[in-house]
Design an enzyme around this catalytic site. Structure first.
Site, PDB file in Angstrom:
ATOM      1  N   ASN A 175       0.710  -1.328   0.007  1.00 21.53           N
ATOM      2  CA  ASN A 175      -0.047   0.118  -0.009  1.00 21.53           C
ATOM      3  C   ASN A 175       0.859   1.330   0.010  1.00 21.53           C
ATOM      4  O   ASN A 175       2.002   1.284   0.559  1.00 21.53           O
ATOM      5  CB  ASN A 175      -0.863   0.012   1.013  1.00 21.53           C
ATOM      6  N   VAL A 176       0.467   2.266  -0.730  1.00 16.70           N
ATOM      7  CA  VAL A 176       1.236   3.277  -0.861  1.00 16.70           C
ATOM      8  C   VAL A 176       0.044   4.639  -0.494  1.00 16.70           C
ATOM      9  O   VAL A 176      -0.837   4.803  -1.320  1.00 16.70           O
ATOM     10  CB  VAL A 176       1.983   3.716  -2.090  1.00 16.70           C
ATOM     11  N   GLU A 177       0.459   5.407   0.348  1.00 16.87           N
ATOM     12  CA  GLU A 177      -0.379   6.647   0.721  1.00 16.87           C
ATOM     13  C   GLU A 177       0.352   7.853   0.921  1.00 16.87           C
ATOM     14  O   GLU A 177       1.528   7.923   1.001  1.00 16.87           O
ATOM     15  CB  GLU A 177      -0.837   6.440   2.442  1.00 16.87           C
ATOM     16  N   HIS A 202      -3.467   0.645  -3.581  1.00 17.56           N
ATOM     17  CA  HIS A 202      -3.750  -0.501  -2.958  1.00 17.56           C
ATOM     18  C   HIS A 202      -2.806  -1.625  -3.188  1.00 17.56           C
ATOM     19  O   HIS A 202      -2.062  -1.855  -4.385  1.00 17.56           O
ATOM     20  CB  HIS A 202      -5.116  -1.191  -3.108  1.00 17.56           C
ATOM     21  N   GLU A 260      -2.854  -4.713  -4.069  1.00 16.13           N
ATOM     22  CA  GLU A 260      -3.084  -5.330  -5.246  1.00 16.13           C
ATOM     23  C   GLU A 260      -2.951  -4.534  -6.712  1.00 16.13           C
ATOM     24  O   GLU A 260      -2.555  -5.281  -7.742  1.00 16.13           O
ATOM     25  CB  GLU A 260      -4.507  -6.076  -5.392  1.00 16.13           C
ATOM     26  N   CYS A 315     -10.054  -6.460  -1.372  1.00 12.07           N
ATOM     27  CA  CYS A 315     -11.383  -5.452  -1.396  1.00 12.07           C
ATOM     28  C   CYS A 315     -12.008  -5.465  -2.399  1.00 12.07           C
ATOM     29  O   CYS A 315     -11.665  -5.951  -3.467  1.00 12.07           O
ATOM     30  CB  CYS A 315     -10.601  -4.158  -0.802  1.00 12.07           C
ATOM     31  N   CYS A 345     -10.280  -3.715  -5.282  1.00 17.49           N
ATOM     32  CA  CYS A 345      -9.318  -4.523  -6.056  1.00 17.49           C
ATOM     33  C   CYS A 345      -9.856  -5.934  -6.753  1.00 17.49           C
ATOM     34  O   CYS A 345      -9.330  -6.074  -7.748  1.00 17.49           O
ATOM     35  CB  CYS A 345      -8.118  -4.971  -5.074  1.00 17.49           C
TER      36      CYS A 345
END
EC number: 3.5.4.5
Length: 307
Positions: free
Chosen positions: A63-65, A76, A78, A111, A114
């Site tokens: 995950n990258v925010e 996400h 995936e 989710c 994804c």
């Protein structure tokens, strides 16, 4: 594993086996490594995914925010993994394991966002997802089609035989009628790389292909392209796709090391990336990041030949 490989996102079958991934059910052996590479400064939650491509190579997803940006710009795990498959010219995803607990014991379904994103791949119905509770030793695989019943798929919209994500494509785009002009003395070279990315862009629903090329403070470049979903909102923008390449290959660099960026998008596109790309880069890249936009056109002669 040697310290110099701590940023590794792609493993050959032999390398994966040396990490304990001797068969698909062993994909979790690499999940802690994936989670250690995640960038979740907002949620403080690291999510990892491990997938095996049709080539036998094993990929990590994280995950990258982006602090300061709306959450829907996040990547996400995936999405990260599938985008990296595309960037590495993989033809399909075979198995996928996504950790749903911080102790790396439980693995669950992606989710809904994804699952829909995965439906764009050329072998979507063959993808196997690892499901494992904390009470199971190994868990078992379930198919994506069972995890997304009554699904809305590319087949519901696209003509039969249309190339899907991870299949070879050429959008036949050009910046001008002359290759010499594209690569003239004033060319930053990122322009050409962004154009090449745009030609790989998967945008069959709005026909708005685009590509982004980035350059860091050491002159290393990265690229990515717009990836659409038939459900629209799970689509991944070209800046995020290029940032997947950056995270996967920059060996831990911060986004503030990005000093130059180029977006190439189709002239008069129904979906424009320009304002969104600028907003993202203004927020996360170096303060003096040089951002340029070029508009491309369909080379009708080339398109006629390829069809």
């Amino acid at each position: 594993m040697a310290a110099q490989d701590k940023y590794k996102f792609v493993f050959t079958a032999k390398e994966a086996a040396s990490e304990g991934v001797t068969e698909p059910i062993r994909l979790p052996k690499l999940i802690r490594k994936a989670m250690s590479l995640a960038r979740g400064p907002i949620s403080k939650y690291k999510v990892g995914a491990v997938g095996r491509a049709s080539s036998g190579r094993v990929y990590l997803g994280v995950n990258v925010e982006f602090p300061g940006l709306p959450l829907h710009h996040s990547i996400h795990p995936e999405q990260f993994l599938v985008t990296n498959l595309a960037l590495n010219s993989e033809k399909g995803l075979r198995q996928l394991a996504v950790a749903i607990s911080s102790d790396c014991i439980e693995f669950g379904a992606p989710c809904g966002n994804c699952r829909q994103f995965l439906m764009e791949t050329s072998n979507e119905l063959d993808i196997k997802i690892l499901l494992k509770s904390k009470h199971e030793a190994e868990g078992s695989f379930s198919s994506l089609k069972l995890l997304l019943p009554y699904r809305f798929t590319p087949d519901d919209v696209l003509p039969k035989g249309s190339p899907l994500l991870l299949e070879k494509r050429d959008n036949c785009l050009t910046l001008s009628g002359s290759t010499e002009e594209i690569c003239s003395s004033d060319c930053s070279h990122l322009k050409c790389k962004a154009l090449a990315a745009a030609n790989n862009s998967f945008s069959p629903y709005t026909e708005s292909p685009s590509g982004v090329a980035l350059q860091d403070d050491e002159g290393k470049w990265y690229r990515g392209w717009y990836i659409e979903s038939v459900a629209y909102s799970p689509s991944l923008g070209p800046v995020q796709a290029a940032l997947v390449d950056f995270v996967a290959r920059s060996r831990g660099k911060g986004f503030n090391k990005i000093v130059e960026a180029v977006l190439v998008e189709k002239n008069n596109a129904r979906v424009s990336q320009e304002r969104t790309a600028k907003m993202i880069l203004d927020t996360i890249a170096a303060p003096n990041c040089d951002f340029k936009v070029f508009h491309c056109y369909v080379d009708l002669q080339k398109k006629f030949i390829t069809e």
